[in-house]
Design a protein around this motif. Structure first.
Motif, PDB file in Angstrom:
ATOM      1  N   GLU A 112      42.089  35.344  33.629  1.00  0.00           N
ATOM      2  CA  GLU A 112      41.700  34.659  32.803  1.00  0.00           C
ATOM      3  C   GLU A 112      41.892  34.997  31.524  1.00  0.00           C
ATOM      4  O   GLU A 112      41.665  34.541  30.620  1.00  0.00           O
ATOM      5  CB  GLU A 112      40.623  33.678  33.551  1.00  0.00           C
ATOM      6  N   GLN A 113      40.636  36.083  31.867  1.00  0.00           N
ATOM      7  CA  GLN A 113      40.498  36.351  30.217  1.00  0.00           C
ATOM      8  C   GLN A 113      41.218  37.492  29.357  1.00  0.00           C
ATOM      9  O   GLN A 113      41.602  36.955  28.065  1.00  0.00           O
ATOM     10  CB  GLN A 113      39.600  38.113  30.513  1.00  0.00           C
ATOM     11  N   TYR A 114      42.257  37.836  30.389  1.00  0.00           N
ATOM     12  CA  TYR A 114      44.244  37.954  29.878  1.00  0.00           C
ATOM     13  C   TYR A 114      44.540  37.014  29.120  1.00  0.00           C
ATOM     14  O   TYR A 114      44.949  36.839  27.913  1.00  0.00           O
ATOM     15  CB  TYR A 114      44.690  38.145  30.187  1.00  0.00           C
ATOM     16  N   PHE A 115      44.693  35.455  29.349  1.00  0.00           N
ATOM     17  CA  PHE A 115      44.886  34.449  28.845  1.00  0.00           C
ATOM     18  C   PHE A 115      44.223  34.017  27.974  1.00  0.00           C
ATOM     19  O   PHE A 115      45.716  33.359  27.406  1.00  0.00           O
ATOM     20  CB  PHE A 115      45.541  33.796  29.733  1.00  0.00           C
ATOM     21  N   MET A 116      42.998  34.135  27.832  1.00  0.00           N
ATOM     22  CA  MET A 116      42.832  33.370  27.039  1.00  0.00           C
ATOM     23  C   MET A 116      42.748  33.900  25.579  1.00  0.00           C
ATOM     24  O   MET A 116      42.536  33.682  24.976  1.00  0.00           O
ATOM     25  CB  MET A 116      40.813  33.293  27.392  1.00  0.00           C
ATOM     26  N   SER A 117      42.352  35.643  25.818  1.00  0.00           N
ATOM     27  CA  SER A 117      42.202  36.498  25.395  1.00  0.00           C
ATOM     28  C   SER A 117      43.681  36.074  24.375  1.00  0.00           C
ATOM     29  O   SER A 117      44.063  36.046  23.067  1.00  0.00           O
ATOM     30  CB  SER A 117      42.100  37.686  24.711  1.00  0.00           C
ATOM     31  N   SER A 118      44.735  36.031  24.628  1.00  0.00           N
ATOM     32  CA  SER A 118      46.123  35.970  24.524  1.00  0.00           C
ATOM     33  C   SER A 118      46.808  34.682  24.133  1.00  0.00           C
ATOM     34  O   SER A 118      47.514  35.006  23.046  1.00  0.00           O
ATOM     35  CB  SER A 118      47.271  36.660  25.691  1.00  0.00           C
ATOM     36  N   TYR A 119      46.545  33.889  24.820  1.00  0.00           N
ATOM     37  CA  TYR A 119      47.032  32.243  24.805  1.00  0.00           C
ATOM     38  C   TYR A 119      46.328  31.695  24.260  1.00  0.00           C
ATOM     39  O   TYR A 119      47.006  30.223  24.488  1.00  0.00           O
ATOM     40  CB  TYR A 119      47.570  32.508  25.401  1.00  0.00           C
ATOM     41  N   LEU A 121      44.492  30.053  26.750  1.00  0.00           N
ATOM     42  CA  LEU A 121      45.203  29.203  27.705  1.00  0.00           C
ATOM     43  C   LEU A 121      43.802  29.340  29.045  1.00  0.00           C
ATOM     44  O   LEU A 121      44.167  30.857  29.451  1.00  0.00           O
ATOM     45  CB  LEU A 121      46.049  30.133  28.544  1.00  0.00           C
ATOM     46  N   ARG A 122      43.575  28.290  29.645  1.00  0.00           N
ATOM     47  CA  ARG A 122      42.059  28.179  30.601  1.00  0.00           C
ATOM     48  C   ARG A 122      42.767  27.874  31.871  1.00  0.00           C
ATOM     49  O   ARG A 122      43.798  27.065  31.540  1.00  0.00           O
ATOM     50  CB  ARG A 122      41.212  27.674  30.165  1.00  0.00           C
ATOM     51  N   HIS A 123      41.941  27.746  32.830  1.00  0.00           N
ATOM     52  CA  HIS A 123      42.493  27.432  34.358  1.00  0.00           C
ATOM     53  C   HIS A 123      42.366  26.169  34.355  1.00  0.00           C
ATOM     54  O   HIS A 123      42.985  25.263  35.150  1.00  0.00           O
ATOM     55  CB  HIS A 123      41.966  28.175  34.994  1.00  0.00           C
ATOM     56  N   GLU A 124      41.981  25.606  33.384  1.00  0.00           N
ATOM     57  CA  GLU A 124      41.911  23.969  33.662  1.00  0.00           C
ATOM     58  C   GLU A 124      42.853  22.860  33.129  1.00  0.00           C
ATOM     59  O   GLU A 124      42.974  22.594  33.519  1.00  0.00           O
ATOM     60  CB  GLU A 124      40.861  23.560  33.158  1.00  0.00           C
ATOM     61  N   GLU A 125      43.879  23.271  32.236  1.00  0.00           N
ATOM     62  CA  GLU A 125      45.043  23.646  31.667  1.00  0.00           C
ATOM     63  C   GLU A 125      45.847  23.548  32.787  1.00  0.00           C
ATOM     64  O   GLU A 125      46.920  22.645  33.220  1.00  0.00           O
ATOM     65  CB  GLU A 125      45.679  24.867  29.966  1.00  0.00           C
ATOM     66  N   ILE A 126      46.209  25.032  33.430  1.00  0.00           N
ATOM     67  CA  ILE A 126      47.126  25.630  34.368  1.00  0.00           C
ATOM     68  C   ILE A 126      46.946  24.141  35.652  1.00  0.00           C
ATOM     69  O   ILE A 126      47.717  24.140  36.346  1.00  0.00           O
ATOM     70  CB  ILE A 126      46.419  26.461  34.859  1.00  0.00           C
ATOM     71  N   THR A 270      52.944  34.988  30.370  1.00  0.00           N
ATOM     72  CA  THR A 270      52.679  33.636  29.560  1.00  0.00           C
ATOM     73  C   THR A 270      52.649  32.502  29.405  1.00  0.00           C
ATOM     74  O   THR A 270      53.349  31.629  31.335  1.00  0.00           O
ATOM     75  CB  THR A 270      54.061  33.548  28.979  1.00  0.00           C
ATOM     76  N   PRO A 271      52.176  31.476  29.470  1.00  0.00           N
ATOM     77  CA  PRO A 271      51.883  30.109  29.596  1.00  0.00           C
ATOM     78  C   PRO A 271      53.293  29.270  30.352  1.00  0.00           C
ATOM     79  O   PRO A 271      52.861  28.186  31.075  1.00  0.00           O
ATOM     80  CB  PRO A 271      51.195  29.088  28.541  1.00  0.00           C
ATOM     81  N   GLU A 272      54.347  29.321  29.495  1.00  0.00           N
ATOM     82  CA  GLU A 272      55.569  28.800  29.384  1.00  0.00           C
ATOM     83  C   GLU A 272      56.026  29.209  30.731  1.00  0.00           C
ATOM     84  O   GLU A 272      56.353  28.725  31.384  1.00  0.00           O
ATOM     85  CB  GLU A 272      56.546  29.159  28.552  1.00  0.00           C
ATOM     86  N   GLY A 273      55.623  30.535  31.223  1.00  0.00           N
ATOM     87  CA  GLY A 273      56.353  31.268  32.497  1.00  0.00           C
ATOM     88  C   GLY A 273      55.515  30.456  33.782  1.00  0.00           C
ATOM     89  O   GLY A 273      56.005  30.403  34.543  1.00  0.00           O
ATOM     90  N   ARG A 275      54.388  27.320  33.575  1.00  0.00           N
ATOM     91  CA  ARG A 275      53.838  26.551  34.475  1.00  0.00           C
ATOM     92  C   ARG A 275      55.528  26.064  34.407  1.00  0.00           C
ATOM     93  O   ARG A 275      55.954  25.790  35.173  1.00  0.00           O
ATOM     94  CB  ARG A 275      54.311  25.811  32.485  1.00  0.00           C
ATOM     95  N   LYS A 276      56.593  27.015  34.244  1.00  0.00           N
ATOM     96  CA  LYS A 276      58.080  26.699  34.956  1.00  0.00           C
ATOM     97  C   LYS A 276      58.059  27.023  36.342  1.00  0.00           C
ATOM     98  O   LYS A 276      58.815  26.704  36.726  1.00  0.00           O
ATOM     99  CB  LYS A 276      59.099  28.259  34.165  1.00  0.00           C
ATOM    100  N   ALA A 277      57.106  28.127  36.586  1.00  0.00           N
ATOM    101  CA  ALA A 277      56.766  28.386  38.524  1.00  0.00           C
ATOM    102  C   ALA A 277      56.389  27.332  38.703  1.00  0.00           C
ATOM    103  O   ALA A 277      56.385  26.942  40.456  1.00  0.00           O
ATOM    104  CB  ALA A 277      55.812  29.819  38.223  1.00  0.00           C
ATOM    105  N   ILE A 278      55.166  26.691  38.565  1.00  0.00           N
ATOM    106  CA  ILE A 278      54.647  25.110  38.661  1.00  0.00           C
ATOM    107  C   ILE A 278      55.826  24.397  39.262  1.00  0.00           C
ATOM    108  O   ILE A 278      55.734  23.999  40.113  1.00  0.00           O
ATOM    109  CB  ILE A 278      53.618  24.522  37.919  1.00  0.00           C
ATOM    110  N   ARG A 279      56.672  23.939  38.139  1.00  0.00           N
ATOM    111  CA  ARG A 279      57.679  23.235  38.382  1.00  0.00           C
ATOM    112  C   ARG A 279      58.529  23.414  39.548  1.00  0.00           C
ATOM    113  O   ARG A 279      58.903  22.224  39.792  1.00  0.00           O
ATOM    114  CB  ARG A 279      58.032  23.286  36.702  1.00  0.00           C
TER     115      ARG A 279
END
Lengths: 370, 152
Positions: A112-119, A121-126, A270-273, A275-279
């Motif tokens: 999560e540290q990587y996604f937070m600092s890069s984008y 993005l927090r786990h709550e949004e995921i 990435t956040p987009e990637g 989200r795509k996997a989730i969908r």
């Protein structure tokens, strides 16, 4: 029939939890738990790299999620009997508790540290994306008449009932009531124990809708805060554990940008990637095994840059970052002026000596008490 | 950090001494909520809906522990100051007007399930006449039409 303090009912399934004993599961809860996306939580460790210091800390987000649902059940049922929570909403709150960590990245807070600092993005949004858009989870909820968006609203603290928001996320919430006890049990840190029964059986709601406790439970809550303080120092921000989390975050960052490796990490870069996997229903594949296996594969096949492979070897052989400077303060005063400057100066000095940013990982965290 | 320095500066410039009171601290969260979610300045805070309006745990930590620091984005400070000047002309006072405005926007935009009468809910929660909420919402809307024509 009675098992421990719980009455066992016919037609209801039970799962045995090391902390709460038998936890009853009804149809909708079972349906959610049986989805590939929820089963994924069996393969996401609760405490990321804590096992480097506490070998027993290998419990998962799966058991924690069941535990949070159990604590929510006890509190919401009590509040419902007092007219403070609508009877029909008890199951909504239990489902939100069950799914509150559904969007955690592999190795929990490390990646999560990587996604937070890069984008940012927090786990709550995921979690919101998973509850609303993952085909398995959203279908399971809808089939039983629950609207995914409303469940997500409770998880995110955006439900119109403020009491529901504070039950799942506040200074005395069901999440903390479970994880402090569970993490203390698995690490063996004795100071993490709290009088859970006392708190959950006396908790109430004040006139503003916030979770509150009566005077007779003040000592139990004080002990909860002391336990929280000890657990943060001994486990959550232990310098060695924090070091391995930073190391893994750096390794993931290198792999996600290395042309020879990133194809194996995608779409989870990435956040987009994500989200795509989730969908598309493939989010359940992204777990500790996926990332851990990839680390081994990169080293064994000699893929990508030498720096990433060196860091992975350090990670696997428990030869990771060492703390060179640590400052811990208490109270509400601002972090002393010199602390952040000293950290920045040290990082610059390392850079001047030709050592890259992956050699040193500064980490400043401020936790507010109460 | 830079963005959070801006948040700190905005709060200190707009609310000043009011931050000593509970109402002022709640208003600080409302102010930053408006700056981020309505004026579109990306500060990276996540807000939840609580009894005193929008609340962010990270902002609460920052307000109590960040040292004075530099914000080099004048627009980040100018827009909220203009908006707060407008809101301060209302009879409920600046702190309450900010909380009413942010709660109104949050209930309309983020909170679920939706409420039928948002103005009525805000009025009930903050113990003000419904007309005051309507007045605050209208002022906010007028300001946004002028300051951010793209905002609908």
């Amino acid at each position: 029939m009675r098992v421990g303090s719980a009455t066992v009912q016919r037609g209801v399934k039970y799962v045995y939890d090391e902390l709460h004993g038998y936890i009853p599961l009804n149809d909708v809860e079972l349906r959610v738990i049986d989805t590939p996306t929820f089963q994924r939580l069996r393969r996401v460790k609760q405490l990321a790299q804590a096992w480097y210091v506490y070998p027993g800390a290998v419990h998962t987000r799966f058991s924690h999620s069941l535990g949070v649902m159990k604590v929510m059940d006890t509190i919401a049922t009590k509040l419902s009997s007092e007219g403070l929570v609508r009877r029909d909403d008890v199951e909504l709150l239990k489902l939100a508790a069950l799914l509150h960590d559904i969007g955690h990245t592999p190795y929990s807070h490390a990646l999560e540290q990587y996604f937070m600092s890069s984008y940012g993005l927090r786990h709550e949004e995921i979690s919101r994306w998973v509850i609303e858009e993952d085909p398995y989870i959203s279908r399971a909820l809808k089939e039983h008449g629950y609207e995914p968006r409303e469940v997500a609203a409770v998880v995110l603290g955006l439900h119109r009932e403020v009491t529901y928001n504070s039950l799942l996320s506040s200074d005395l919430d069901v999440d903390r009531l479970d994880y402090l006890m569970r993490d203390a049990l698995h690490t063996g840190v004795a100071y993490g124990l709290i009088d859970l029964d006392r708190i959950v059986h006396t908790v109430t709601v004040d006139r503003d809708g916030y979770v509150a406790i009566p005077p007779k439970s003040v000592q139990a809550v004080e002990s909860f805060y002391v336990a929280r303080l000890h657990m943060y120092r001994a486990v959550y921000y232990h310098k060695t554990i924090t070091g391995y989390q930073l190391l893994l975050s750096n390794v993931y960052s290198l792999m996600a940008s290395d042309p020879a490796v990133k194809g194996f990490v995608e779409p989870f870069t990435t956040p987009e990637g994500i989200r795509k996997a989730i969908r598309s229903g493939s989010f359940y594949l992204w777990d500790d095994f996926y990332v851990g296996g990839l680390l081994n594969y990169v080293v064994s096949k000699g893929l990508g840059g030498e720096l990433a492979r060196s860091l992975i070897r350090l990670y696997l052989n428990r030869s990771g970052y060492r703390a060179v400077y640590e400052w811990v303060g208490f109270g509400d005063e601002p972090v002393p002026e010199g602390v952040r400057d000293r950290v920045r100066d040290f990082v610059e000095e390392v850079g001047r000596r030709g050592l890259g940013k992956y050699v040193i990982a500064p980490f400043v965290e401020v936790i507010l008490w109460g | 950090m830079e963005r959070r320095c801006c948040a700190l500066l905005i709060v200190k410039q707009v609310l000043g001494r009011e931050l000593r009171s509970q109402e002022g601290r709640a208003a600080a969260h409302s102010l930053i909520y408006l700056v981020q979610e309505v004026l579109g300045v990306k500060l990276g805070y996540r807000f939840r809906w609580l009894a005193r309006g929008p609340y962010s745990r990270a902002l609460s930590t920052d307000l109590r522990t960040l040292n004075p620091c530099t914000c080099s984005d004048p627009a980040a400070v100018e827009l909220p100051r203009e908006l707060s000047l407008k809101l301060s002309t209302l009879r409920v006072g600046l702190a309450k007007a900010l909380t009413i405005a942010a709660s109104y926007v949050m209930l309309k935009k983020d909170v679920y399930p939706p409420m039928g009468d948002v103005a009525g809910e805000v009025a009930r929660r903050f113990k003000v006449p419904r007309a005051v909420v309507v007045e605050v919402a209208e002022l906010l809307s007028q300001y946004l039409r002028r300051a951010k024509p793209s905002y609908s």
